[in-house]
Design a protein around this motif. Structure first.
Motif, PDB file in Angstrom:
ATOM      1  N   LYS A 163      -8.282  -4.275  -5.221  1.00 15.37           N
ATOM      2  CA  LYS A 163      -8.899  -5.430  -5.511  1.00 15.37           C
ATOM      3  C   LYS A 163      -8.203  -6.703  -5.557  1.00 15.37           C
ATOM      4  N   MET A 164      -6.908  -6.425  -5.928  1.00 19.25           N
ATOM      5  CA  MET A 164      -6.016  -7.867  -6.420  1.00 19.25           C
ATOM      6  C   MET A 164      -5.497  -8.521  -5.240  1.00 19.25           C
ATOM      7  N   ASP A 165      -5.093  -9.859  -5.571  1.00 15.19           N
ATOM      8  CA  ASP A 165      -4.617 -10.656  -4.732  1.00 15.19           C
ATOM      9  C   ASP A 165      -2.911 -10.059  -4.662  1.00 15.19           C
ATOM     10  N   ASN A 166      -2.420 -10.658  -3.368  1.00 15.05           N
ATOM     11  CA  ASN A 166      -0.949 -10.268  -3.150  1.00 15.05           C
ATOM     12  C   ASN A 166      -0.073 -10.328  -4.427  1.00 15.05           C
ATOM     13  N   LEU A 167       0.054 -11.438  -4.959  1.00 19.14           N
ATOM     14  CA  LEU A 167       0.870 -11.987  -5.811  1.00 19.14           C
ATOM     15  C   LEU A 167       0.746 -11.168  -7.154  1.00 19.14           C
ATOM     16  N   SER A 168      -0.483 -10.861  -7.445  1.00 21.70           N
ATOM     17  CA  SER A 168      -0.652  -9.729  -8.454  1.00 21.70           C
ATOM     18  C   SER A 168      -0.130  -8.448  -8.250  1.00 21.70           C
ATOM     19  N   LYS A 169      -0.474  -8.016  -7.019  1.00 20.96           N
ATOM     20  CA  LYS A 169       0.128  -6.517  -6.666  1.00 20.96           C
ATOM     21  C   LYS A 169       1.684  -6.466  -6.551  1.00 20.96           C
ATOM     22  N   LEU A 170       2.201  -7.546  -6.361  1.00 21.04           N
ATOM     23  CA  LEU A 170       3.524  -7.753  -6.521  1.00 21.04           C
ATOM     24  C   LEU A 170       4.076  -7.491  -7.569  1.00 21.04           C
ATOM     25  N   GLY A 171       3.486  -8.285  -8.510  1.00 20.59           N
ATOM     26  CA  GLY A 171       3.883  -8.189 -10.111  1.00 20.59           C
ATOM     27  C   GLY A 171       3.657  -6.739 -10.637  1.00 20.59           C
ATOM     28  N   ILE A 172       2.248  -6.289 -10.358  1.00 19.12           N
ATOM     29  CA  ILE A 172       2.249  -5.009 -10.874  1.00 19.12           C
ATOM     30  C   ILE A 172       3.101  -3.867 -10.313  1.00 19.12           C
ATOM     31  N   LEU A 173       3.362  -3.915  -9.158  1.00 21.16           N
ATOM     32  CA  LEU A 173       4.495  -3.000  -8.546  1.00 21.16           C
ATOM     33  C   LEU A 173       5.674  -2.914  -9.190  1.00 21.16           C
ATOM     34  N   CYS A 174       6.329  -4.320  -9.419  1.00 18.05           N
ATOM     35  CA  CYS A 174       7.620  -4.257 -10.202  1.00 18.05           C
ATOM     36  C   CYS A 174       7.509  -4.201 -11.601  1.00 18.05           C
ATOM     37  N   ALA A 175       6.231  -4.331 -12.355  1.00 15.78           N
ATOM     38  CA  ALA A 175       6.174  -4.063 -13.555  1.00 15.78           C
ATOM     39  C   ALA A 175       6.151  -2.555 -13.609  1.00 15.78           C
ATOM     40  N   GLU A 176       5.526  -1.920 -12.859  1.00 16.50           N
ATOM     41  CA  GLU A 176       5.629  -0.145 -12.820  1.00 16.50           C
ATOM     42  C   GLU A 176       6.779   0.158 -12.687  1.00 16.50           C
ATOM     43  N   LEU A 177       7.601  -0.394 -11.951  1.00 17.57           N
ATOM     44  CA  LEU A 177       9.091  -0.012 -11.782  1.00 17.57           C
ATOM     45  C   LEU A 177       9.802  -0.147 -13.031  1.00 17.57           C
ATOM     46  N   VAL A 178       9.507  -1.201 -13.723  1.00 18.01           N
ATOM     47  CA  VAL A 178      10.424  -1.258 -15.137  1.00 18.01           C
ATOM     48  C   VAL A 178       9.664  -0.658 -16.409  1.00 18.01           C
ATOM     49  N   LEU A 179       8.369  -0.546 -16.276  1.00 19.59           N
ATOM     50  CA  LEU A 179       7.784   0.017 -17.396  1.00 19.59           C
ATOM     51  C   LEU A 179       7.516   1.366 -17.367  1.00 19.59           C
ATOM     52  N   LYS A 234       0.932  -1.041  -0.177  1.00 21.94           N
ATOM     53  CA  LYS A 234       0.116   0.007  -0.009  1.00 21.94           C
ATOM     54  C   LYS A 234       0.848   1.261   0.041  1.00 21.94           C
ATOM     55  N   GLN A 235       1.820   1.335   0.926  1.00 24.71           N
ATOM     56  CA  GLN A 235       2.866   2.254   0.762  1.00 24.71           C
ATOM     57  C   GLN A 235       3.696   2.683  -0.540  1.00 24.71           C
ATOM     58  N   SER A 236       4.161   1.413  -1.032  1.00 18.50           N
ATOM     59  CA  SER A 236       4.757   1.519  -2.266  1.00 18.50           C
ATOM     60  C   SER A 236       3.934   2.034  -3.382  1.00 18.50           C
ATOM     61  N   TYR A 237       2.669   1.400  -3.467  1.00 21.45           N
ATOM     62  CA  TYR A 237       1.592   2.022  -4.434  1.00 21.45           C
ATOM     63  C   TYR A 237       1.506   3.640  -4.369  1.00 21.45           C
ATOM     64  N   LYS A 238       1.284   4.063  -3.119  1.00 26.19           N
ATOM     65  CA  LYS A 238       1.318   5.465  -3.024  1.00 26.19           C
ATOM     66  C   LYS A 238       2.460   6.178  -3.261  1.00 26.19           C
ATOM     67  N   GLU A 239       3.924   5.577  -3.077  1.00 23.59           N
ATOM     68  CA  GLU A 239       4.895   6.076  -3.151  1.00 23.59           C
ATOM     69  C   GLU A 239       5.168   6.155  -4.665  1.00 23.59           C
ATOM     70  N   LEU A 240       4.669   5.336  -5.520  1.00 23.62           N
ATOM     71  CA  LEU A 240       5.017   5.388  -7.000  1.00 23.62           C
ATOM     72  C   LEU A 240       4.102   6.261  -7.701  1.00 23.62           C
ATOM     73  N   ASN A 241       2.994   6.553  -6.837  1.00 26.17           N
ATOM     74  CA  ASN A 241       1.948   7.458  -7.492  1.00 26.17           C
ATOM     75  C   ASN A 241       1.390   6.937  -8.760  1.00 26.17           C
ATOM     76  N   ILE A 242       0.763   5.644  -8.553  1.00 25.42           N
ATOM     77  CA  ILE A 242       0.147   4.882  -9.471  1.00 25.42           C
ATOM     78  C   ILE A 242      -1.247   5.149  -9.406  1.00 25.42           C
ATOM     79  N   ASN A 243      -2.024   5.455 -10.370  1.00 26.26           N
ATOM     80  CA  ASN A 243      -3.530   5.596 -10.376  1.00 26.26           C
ATOM     81  C   ASN A 243      -4.026   4.350 -11.286  1.00 26.26           C
ATOM     82  N   TYR A 244      -4.226   3.369 -10.384  1.00 28.77           N
ATOM     83  CA  TYR A 244      -4.946   2.383 -11.024  1.00 28.77           C
ATOM     84  C   TYR A 244      -5.710   1.567  -9.753  1.00 28.77           C
ATOM     85  N   PRO A 245      -6.998   2.060  -9.765  1.00 30.13           N
ATOM     86  CA  PRO A 245      -7.816   1.832  -8.477  1.00 30.13           C
ATOM     87  C   PRO A 245      -8.126   0.189  -8.266  1.00 30.13           C
ATOM     88  N   LYS A 246      -8.097  -0.576  -9.489  1.00 36.18           N
ATOM     89  CA  LYS A 246      -8.290  -2.083  -9.401  1.00 36.18           C
ATOM     90  C   LYS A 246      -6.954  -2.726  -8.560  1.00 36.18           C
TER      91      LYS A 246
END
Length: 188
Positions: free
Chosen positions: A53-69, A38-50
């Motif tokens: 609602k995701m499971d933790n594995l998807s949250k981890l994947g999304i965060l890491c993908a955001e760092l790359v992409l 939750k803190q990482s999502y806010k720090e990266l200033n991601i705007n993706y409300p979905k």
């Protein structure tokens, strides 16, 4: 023979810290994984409300993908080759807990939908509008040879211009994600 592919960007998440291209982006003391993401999502200033609602594995994947992409990545021709050790076991355990008590039997569709590891691929693809090939592999440890072979096939066969590949592991409070964006040396 020289490798004709190039690592364009990479990211890592572990021990309550985010790294992009080997540089620390954010770290925080967090009591649990949920607080950390939750803190990482806010720090990266991601705007993706979905995201919430995701499971933790998807949250981890999304965060890491955001760092790359990054949030504004505009290339759709990206294939995904991800792997981990636990598959979707973290979510599977939560789903099992929701159905094992006969008196409180209430399987949640919101949890059940994440009982496949490849849903993480789908969430990243939806987020970035990717429409190319993807595969999620499960092995005891990161199998670089298999991931490399898959990425090479996708790039050489022109099924994708880039491949986002790596490791996204999460079970209970133990997690690590390491992703690489790989492409043809001539395209960089």
């Amino acid at each position: 023979m020289q490798n004709k592919f190039n690592i364009i960007a990479k990211a890592k998440i572990e021990n309550n810290a985010l790294y992009r291209n080997d540089e620390a982006v954010f770290s925080v003391y967090a009591l649990d994984f949920a607080d950390f993401v939750k803190q990482s999502y806010k720090e990266l200033n991601i705007n993706y409300p979905k995201f919430y609602k995701m499971d933790n594995l998807s949250k981890l994947g999304i965060l890491c993908a955001e760092l790359v992409l990054g949030e504004t990545y505009d290339h759709q021709d990206v294939a995904l080759v991800l792997s981990n050790k636990s598959g979707s076991l973290d979510t599977d355990v939560r789903h099992q807990e929701s159905i094992q008590d006969a008196d409180a039997f209430y399987p949640s569709p919101a949890v059940f939908v994440y009982t496949l590891a490849n849903i993480c691929l789908g969430e990243i693809s939806i987020r970035h509008d990717f429409k190319s090939e993807n595969i999620f592999l499960v092995s005891e440890e990161f199998d670089a040879d298999t991931v490399y072979a898959q990425a090479t096939y996708l790039l050489e066969s022109k099924k994708a211009t880039y491949v986002l590949c790596g490791w996204v592991e999460l079970f209970e409070e133990k997690y690590q994600a390491v992703l690489y964006l790989v492409g043809n040396r001539n395209d960089v």
